[in-house]
Design a protein around this motif. Structure first.
Motif, PDB file in Angstrom:
ATOM      1  N   ALA A 139      20.954 -11.847  -3.506  1.00  0.00           N
ATOM      2  CA  ALA A 139      20.150 -11.446  -3.900  1.00  0.00           C
ATOM      3  C   ALA A 139      18.691 -11.934  -2.776  1.00  0.00           C
ATOM      4  N   ALA A 140      19.156 -12.566  -1.813  1.00  0.00           N
ATOM      5  CA  ALA A 140      17.833 -12.772  -0.935  1.00  0.00           C
ATOM      6  C   ALA A 140      17.901 -12.123  -0.681  1.00  0.00           C
ATOM      7  N   ARG A 141      18.864 -10.641  -0.435  1.00  0.00           N
ATOM      8  CA  ARG A 141      19.130  -9.311   0.261  1.00  0.00           C
ATOM      9  C   ARG A 141      18.527  -8.700  -0.102  1.00  0.00           C
ATOM     10  N   ALA A 142      18.214  -8.950  -1.448  1.00  0.00           N
ATOM     11  CA  ALA A 142      17.314  -7.655  -2.134  1.00  0.00           C
ATOM     12  C   ALA A 142      16.020  -8.156  -2.372  1.00  0.00           C
ATOM     13  N   ARG A 143      15.809  -8.911  -2.360  1.00  0.00           N
ATOM     14  CA  ARG A 143      14.490 -10.055  -2.134  1.00  0.00           C
ATOM     15  C   ARG A 143      13.941  -8.928  -0.832  1.00  0.00           C
ATOM     16  N   ALA A 144      14.681  -8.890   0.160  1.00  0.00           N
ATOM     17  CA  ALA A 144      13.947  -8.903   1.425  1.00  0.00           C
ATOM     18  C   ALA A 144      13.583  -7.306   1.385  1.00  0.00           C
ATOM     19  N   LEU A 145      14.685  -6.825   0.462  1.00  0.00           N
ATOM     20  CA  LEU A 145      14.652  -5.333   1.263  1.00  0.00           C
ATOM     21  C   LEU A 145      13.564  -4.775  -0.014  1.00  0.00           C
ATOM     22  N   THR A 146      13.151  -5.507  -0.705  1.00  0.00           N
ATOM     23  CA  THR A 146      12.056  -4.852  -2.050  1.00  0.00           C
ATOM     24  C   THR A 146      10.606  -5.321  -0.758  1.00  0.00           C
ATOM     25  N   THR A 147      10.598  -6.533  -0.526  1.00  0.00           N
ATOM     26  CA  THR A 147       9.458  -6.306   0.447  1.00  0.00           C
ATOM     27  C   THR A 147       9.297  -5.543   1.593  1.00  0.00           C
ATOM     28  N   GLU A 148      10.921  -5.188   2.048  1.00  0.00           N
ATOM     29  CA  GLU A 148      10.146  -4.129   3.497  1.00  0.00           C
ATOM     30  C   GLU A 148      10.549  -2.640   2.297  1.00  0.00           C
ATOM     31  N   LEU A 149      10.484  -2.407   1.083  1.00  0.00           N
ATOM     32  CA  LEU A 149      10.384  -1.233   0.621  1.00  0.00           C
ATOM     33  C   LEU A 149       8.928  -0.724   0.003  1.00  0.00           C
ATOM     34  N   ASP A 150       8.802  -1.968  -0.383  1.00  0.00           N
ATOM     35  CA  ASP A 150       7.107  -2.126  -0.206  1.00  0.00           C
ATOM     36  C   ASP A 150       5.875  -2.052   0.106  1.00  0.00           C
ATOM     37  N   ALA A 151       6.696  -2.221   1.381  1.00  0.00           N
ATOM     38  CA  ALA A 151       6.132  -2.133   2.618  1.00  0.00           C
ATOM     39  C   ALA A 151       5.713  -0.377   2.767  1.00  0.00           C
ATOM     40  N   LEU A 152       6.933   0.387   2.951  1.00  0.00           N
ATOM     41  CA  LEU A 152       7.720   1.698   3.268  1.00  0.00           C
ATOM     42  C   LEU A 152       6.309   2.494   2.755  1.00  0.00           C
ATOM     43  N   ALA A 153       5.981   1.945   1.132  1.00  0.00           N
ATOM     44  CA  ALA A 153       5.564   2.838   0.364  1.00  0.00           C
ATOM     45  C   ALA A 153       4.266   2.654   0.442  1.00  0.00           C
ATOM     46  N   LYS A 154       3.415   1.671   0.476  1.00  0.00           N
ATOM     47  CA  LYS A 154       1.992   1.603   1.410  1.00  0.00           C
ATOM     48  C   LYS A 154       1.731   2.056   2.646  1.00  0.00           C
ATOM     49  N   ASN A 155       3.299   2.297   3.327  1.00  0.00           N
ATOM     50  CA  ASN A 155       2.528   2.833   4.074  1.00  0.00           C
ATOM     51  C   ASN A 155       2.992   4.650   4.262  1.00  0.00           C
ATOM     52  N   ALA A 156       3.576   5.159   2.736  1.00  0.00           N
ATOM     53  CA  ALA A 156       3.947   6.160   2.574  1.00  0.00           C
ATOM     54  C   ALA A 156       2.018   6.753   2.060  1.00  0.00           C
ATOM     55  N   GLU A 157       1.848   6.124   0.931  1.00  0.00           N
ATOM     56  CA  GLU A 157       0.288   6.351   0.355  1.00  0.00           C
ATOM     57  C   GLU A 157      -0.366   6.699   1.423  1.00  0.00           C
ATOM     58  N   ALA A 158      -0.797   5.986   2.248  1.00  0.00           N
ATOM     59  CA  ALA A 158      -1.775   6.031   3.304  1.00  0.00           C
ATOM     60  C   ALA A 158      -1.553   7.017   4.020  1.00  0.00           C
ATOM     61  N   LEU A 159      -0.232   7.468   3.887  1.00  0.00           N
ATOM     62  CA  LEU A 159       0.127   9.363   4.838  1.00  0.00           C
ATOM     63  C   LEU A 159       0.119  10.078   4.024  1.00  0.00           C
ATOM     64  N   ALA A 160      -0.218  10.045   3.129  1.00  0.00           N
ATOM     65  CA  ALA A 160      -0.534  11.258   2.150  1.00  0.00           C
ATOM     66  C   ALA A 160      -1.880  10.817   1.581  1.00  0.00           C
ATOM     67  N   ALA A 161      -2.377  10.077   1.946  1.00  0.00           N
ATOM     68  CA  ALA A 161      -3.819  10.332   1.270  1.00  0.00           C
ATOM     69  C   ALA A 161      -4.505  10.657   2.890  1.00  0.00           C
ATOM     70  N   ARG A 162      -4.350  10.283   4.177  1.00  0.00           N
ATOM     71  CA  ARG A 162      -4.330  11.708   5.278  1.00  0.00           C
ATOM     72  C   ARG A 162      -4.159  13.105   5.349  1.00  0.00           C
ATOM     73  N   PHE A 163      -3.077  13.073   5.095  1.00  0.00           N
ATOM     74  CA  PHE A 163      -3.009  14.632   4.833  1.00  0.00           C
ATOM     75  C   PHE A 163      -3.786  15.052   3.427  1.00  0.00           C
ATOM     76  N   ALA A 164      -3.698  14.470   2.818  1.00  0.00           N
ATOM     77  CA  ALA A 164      -4.746  15.376   1.660  1.00  0.00           C
ATOM     78  C   ALA A 164      -6.089  15.549   2.629  1.00  0.00           C
ATOM     79  N   GLU A 165      -6.698  14.192   3.285  1.00  0.00           N
ATOM     80  CA  GLU A 165      -7.941  14.573   4.173  1.00  0.00           C
ATOM     81  C   GLU A 165      -7.947  15.363   4.638  1.00  0.00           C
ATOM     82  N   SER A 166      -6.482  15.960   5.309  1.00  0.00           N
ATOM     83  CA  SER A 166      -6.908  16.231   6.278  1.00  0.00           C
ATOM     84  C   SER A 166      -7.165  18.535   6.144  1.00  0.00           C
ATOM     85  N   GLN A 167      -6.579  17.901   5.090  1.00  0.00           N
ATOM     86  CA  GLN A 167      -6.489  19.340   3.698  1.00  0.00           C
ATOM     87  C   GLN A 167      -8.163  20.384   3.064  1.00  0.00           C
ATOM     88  N   SER A 168      -8.673  18.389   3.248  1.00  0.00           N
ATOM     89  CA  SER A 168      -9.418  19.224   2.521  1.00  0.00           C
ATOM     90  C   SER A 168     -11.258  19.616   2.913  1.00  0.00           C
TER      91      SER A 168
END
Length: 156
Positions: A127-156
């Motif tokens: 369970a502790a590893r699953a909790r740690a992975l959740t934190t890492e996946l949340d960070a990955l999702a945040k990074n992906a959202e920021a990257l997608a926003a940058r891609f969208a801005e560069s295409q405008s």
């Protein structure tokens, strides 16, 4: 940043996408027992924690899904008597979507099976590893959202 080819992060991303696809496909088999798709279950599950309901726009944001797709899901679930649309005070164009008593009973029946399946999917991962992975996946999702926003801005 590595440019000579894929590194361990790329391989981890592929493994994550593969795992997500396999889990999604397995969830089809789980929810078939109740004649639901995984997306329909997600709608019911979100609404289970929202006694006042959600607007279809709020549902689409929470599901990360286009509003028109949410409309189809809501239509089908409403047709089965599992949820109902109600007028939203102050906005005649918006509807609040709420579980009906039948929808509440169904989600109450499904959740114990869903929680048990989720535990089985993790197998021997602590369970502790699953909790740690959740934190890492949340960070990955945040990074992906920021990257997608940058891609969208560069295409405008």
């Amino acid at each position: 940043m590595q440019t000579n080819g894929p590194g361990p992060r790329y391989r981890a991303l592929l493994a994550l996408l593969r795992a997500a696809d396999v889990v999604w496909n397995a969830s089809h088999a789980l929810f078939a027992r109740w004649d639901l798709s995984p997306s329909q279950f997600n709608v019911l599950n979100l609404l289970a924690d929202q006694p006042a309901g959600l607007t279809q726009t709020e549902l689409s944001r929470a599901l990360i899904m286009h509003r028109s797709n949410v409309t189809g899901l809501v239509d089908r679930l409403e047709g089965r008597g599992l949820l109902a649309r109600h007028d939203t005070a102050g906005d005649r164009r918006a509807w609040r979507v709420q579980l009906t008593p039948a929808g509440q009973r169904l989600i109450g029946e499904i959740l114990p099976h869903y929680y048990a399946a989720a535990e089985r999917v993790w197998g021997r991962v602590p369970a502790a590893r699953a909790r740690a992975l959740t934190t890492e996946l949340d960070a990955l999702a945040k990074n992906a959202e920021a990257l997608a926003a940058r891609f969208a801005e560069s295409q405008s």
